[in-house]
Design a protein around this motif. Structure first.
Motif, PDB file in Angstrom:
ATOM      1  N   MET A 105       0.849  -1.318  -0.043  1.00  0.00           N
ATOM      2  CA  MET A 105      -0.067   0.148   0.028  1.00  0.00           C
ATOM      3  C   MET A 105       0.774   1.340   0.009  1.00  0.00           C
ATOM      4  SD  MET A 105      -1.563  -0.127   4.004  1.00  0.00           S
ATOM      5  CE  MET A 105      -2.144  -1.791   3.991  1.00  0.00           C
ATOM      6  N   PHE A 106       1.832   1.351   0.785  1.00  0.00           N
ATOM      7  CA  PHE A 106       2.794   2.528   0.902  1.00  0.00           C
ATOM      8  C   PHE A 106       3.423   2.577  -0.255  1.00  0.00           C
ATOM      9  CE2 PHE A 106       2.086   1.730   5.418  1.00  0.00           C
ATOM     10  CZ  PHE A 106       1.670   3.058   5.762  1.00  0.00           C
ATOM     11  N   TYR A 107       4.061   1.723  -0.771  1.00  0.00           N
ATOM     12  CA  TYR A 107       4.750   1.615  -2.117  1.00  0.00           C
ATOM     13  C   TYR A 107       3.969   2.248  -3.286  1.00  0.00           C
ATOM     14  CZ  TYR A 107       7.671   0.168  -6.118  1.00  0.00           C
ATOM     15  OH  TYR A 107       8.506   0.146  -7.294  1.00  0.00           O
ATOM     16  N   ASN A 111       3.930   5.780  -5.728  1.00  0.00           N
ATOM     17  CA  ASN A 111       4.289   5.842  -7.018  1.00  0.00           C
ATOM     18  C   ASN A 111       3.109   6.128  -7.815  1.00  0.00           C
ATOM     19  OD1 ASN A 111       4.838   4.518  -9.566  1.00  0.00           O
ATOM     20  ND2 ASN A 111       6.444   3.535  -8.547  1.00  0.00           N
ATOM     21  N   GLU A 112       3.333   7.419  -8.707  1.00  0.00           N
ATOM     22  CA  GLU A 112       2.340   7.647  -9.596  1.00  0.00           C
ATOM     23  C   GLU A 112       1.789   6.934 -10.486  1.00  0.00           C
ATOM     24  OE1 GLU A 112       3.489  11.574 -11.106  1.00  0.00           O
ATOM     25  OE2 GLU A 112       3.682  12.560  -8.945  1.00  0.00           O
ATOM     26  N   SER A 113       2.695   6.294 -11.051  1.00  0.00           N
ATOM     27  CA  SER A 113       2.485   5.237 -12.422  1.00  0.00           C
ATOM     28  C   SER A 113       1.595   3.954 -11.609  1.00  0.00           C
ATOM     29  CB  SER A 113       3.886   4.484 -12.827  1.00  0.00           C
ATOM     30  OG  SER A 113       3.431   3.739 -13.895  1.00  0.00           O
ATOM     31  N   LEU A 114       1.984   3.423 -10.494  1.00  0.00           N
ATOM     32  CA  LEU A 114       1.364   2.307 -10.049  1.00  0.00           C
ATOM     33  C   LEU A 114      -0.156   2.747  -9.518  1.00  0.00           C
ATOM     34  CD1 LEU A 114       3.894   0.310  -8.237  1.00  0.00           C
ATOM     35  CD2 LEU A 114       3.211  -0.073 -10.369  1.00  0.00           C
ATOM     36  N   SER A 116      -1.950   5.439 -10.554  1.00  0.00           N
ATOM     37  CA  SER A 116      -2.855   5.452 -11.914  1.00  0.00           C
ATOM     38  C   SER A 116      -3.316   4.218 -12.390  1.00  0.00           C
ATOM     39  CB  SER A 116      -1.825   6.105 -12.825  1.00  0.00           C
ATOM     40  OG  SER A 116      -0.996   5.466 -13.227  1.00  0.00           O
ATOM     41  N   ARG A 117      -2.794   3.004 -11.873  1.00  0.00           N
ATOM     42  CA  ARG A 117      -3.279   1.653 -12.314  1.00  0.00           C
ATOM     43  C   ARG A 117      -4.490   1.382 -11.466  1.00  0.00           C
ATOM     44  NH1 ARG A 117       2.235  -1.639 -13.107  1.00  0.00           N
ATOM     45  NH2 ARG A 117       3.338  -0.008 -14.518  1.00  0.00           N
ATOM     46  N   LEU A 118      -4.979   2.162 -10.378  1.00  0.00           N
ATOM     47  CA  LEU A 118      -5.937   1.455  -9.454  1.00  0.00           C
ATOM     48  C   LEU A 118      -7.457   2.101 -10.000  1.00  0.00           C
ATOM     49  CD1 LEU A 118      -4.178   1.984  -6.200  1.00  0.00           C
ATOM     50  CD2 LEU A 118      -3.916   0.292  -7.961  1.00  0.00           C
ATOM     51  N   SER A 119      -8.258   1.518  -9.677  1.00  0.00           N
ATOM     52  CA  SER A 119      -9.565   1.813  -9.782  1.00  0.00           C
ATOM     53  C   SER A 119      -9.992   2.839  -8.615  1.00  0.00           C
ATOM     54  CB  SER A 119     -10.663   0.908  -9.599  1.00  0.00           C
ATOM     55  OG  SER A 119     -10.671   0.211  -8.341  1.00  0.00           O
ATOM     56  N   ASP A 120     -11.053   3.658  -8.752  1.00  0.00           N
ATOM     57  CA  ASP A 120     -11.174   4.533  -7.635  1.00  0.00           C
ATOM     58  C   ASP A 120     -11.587   4.132  -6.396  1.00  0.00           C
ATOM     59  OD1 ASP A 120     -10.902   7.002  -9.395  1.00  0.00           O
ATOM     60  OD2 ASP A 120     -13.021   7.041  -9.871  1.00  0.00           O
ATOM     61  N   PRO A 121     -12.566   3.029  -6.398  1.00  0.00           N
ATOM     62  CA  PRO A 121     -12.487   2.389  -5.027  1.00  0.00           C
ATOM     63  C   PRO A 121     -11.346   1.760  -4.479  1.00  0.00           C
ATOM     64  CG  PRO A 121     -13.944   1.556  -6.533  1.00  0.00           C
ATOM     65  CD  PRO A 121     -13.151   2.562  -7.255  1.00  0.00           C
ATOM     66  N   GLU A 122     -10.327   1.210  -5.437  1.00  0.00           N
ATOM     67  CA  GLU A 122      -9.175   0.945  -4.865  1.00  0.00           C
ATOM     68  C   GLU A 122      -8.139   1.872  -4.071  1.00  0.00           C
ATOM     69  OE1 GLU A 122      -7.952  -2.899  -7.899  1.00  0.00           O
ATOM     70  OE2 GLU A 122      -7.587  -1.067  -8.268  1.00  0.00           O
ATOM     71  N   LYS A 123      -8.249   3.182  -4.910  1.00  0.00           N
ATOM     72  CA  LYS A 123      -7.541   4.211  -4.261  1.00  0.00           C
ATOM     73  C   LYS A 123      -8.208   4.694  -3.010  1.00  0.00           C
ATOM     74  CE  LYS A 123      -5.956   6.145  -8.599  1.00  0.00           C
ATOM     75  NZ  LYS A 123      -6.408   7.353  -9.612  1.00  0.00           N
ATOM     76  N   MET A 124      -9.520   4.632  -2.728  1.00  0.00           N
ATOM     77  CA  MET A 124     -10.203   4.739  -1.518  1.00  0.00           C
ATOM     78  C   MET A 124      -9.641   4.024  -0.571  1.00  0.00           C
ATOM     79  SD  MET A 124     -13.971   6.006  -2.827  1.00  0.00           S
ATOM     80  CE  MET A 124     -14.519   6.193  -0.970  1.00  0.00           C
TER      81      MET A 124
END
Length: 220
Positions: A105-107, A111-114, A116-124
């Protein structure tokens, strides 16, 4: 009579395999395998997941309708098997991503590239996990340590990097196969490229193929 070389049947078989590999069920299975084998988190397959959820909802309605109408039990069971398979593939794909989010999670967060690969629920989810973990550690452990050692991500204030943050091991060998009829990979320690035909399996460094996964290469 002209001799049959078999080229026509081979081409037809390739076309059939290509058609079958583009069904949503097969695409979801491939996305799951790629995600499971890759050391880092891959791009979230938003359109595919959306279609899978819509198909699952339609299949659930169909099974319920058939059960209420007294449809032949064998037919209903076949539809139920397809429904269970779709549920399994979708849950497996989302579960393996969740495991990576929890571990890195912290990494991923820094990391902007990683990120950006997440969905909005995953980011939350990641943001909530980080906030909860930092709060818990500060209240139970870090507040009782000297000021120089109260960082969640660094061993001490003199550390120049986040040396307590787990990172995926990208310098690892993985098994992969060519998705297209011909793929050429440039290897760092060789002057000659690695040439792969469709379905050929090779063991290579993840870094060599990370930008080709899902396009020219699938993981095994």
């Amino acid at each position: 009579m002209a001799e049959d070389t078999g080229d026509g049947s081979t081409a037809e078989m390739d076309d059939y395999e290509t058609l079958m590999s583009t069904t949503d069920a097969e695409l979801l299975k491939t996305a799951w395998r790629n995600e499971k084998a890759a050391p880092e988190i891959l791009q979230f397959q938003a359109p595919l997941v959306k279609r899978a959820k819509e198909q699952i909802q339609l299949m659930e309605e169909t099974v319920e309708e058939y059960e209420e109408s007294g449809m032949d039990p064998l037919t209903v069971s076949l539809y139920q098997m397809d429904l269970d398979r779709a549920h399994f593939l979708l849950r497996s794909y989302l579960r393996v991503r969740l495991q990576k989010l929890e571990k890195y999670m912290f990494y991923i967060w820094k990391n902007e590239s990683l990120w950006s690969r997440l969905s909005d629920p995953e980011k939350m989810f990641v943001q909530r996990c980080i906030d909860d973990m930092e709060k818990h550690l500060e209240e139970t452990v870090l507040s009782k340590l000297p000021d120089n050692y109260q960082s969640v991500r660094r061993q001490s204030v003199i550390s120049e990097e986040d040396d307590m943050v787990p990172e995926p091991q990208l310098d690892t060998f993985i098994a992969c196969k060519a998705r297209n009829r011909f793929v050429s990979l440039r290897l760092a320690d060789s002057e000659r490229p690695l040439e792969m035909e469709r379905h050929d399996v090779s063991f290579v460094l993840y870094k060599v193929i990370e930008d080709k996964i899902g396009a020219d290469i699938d993981l095994v």
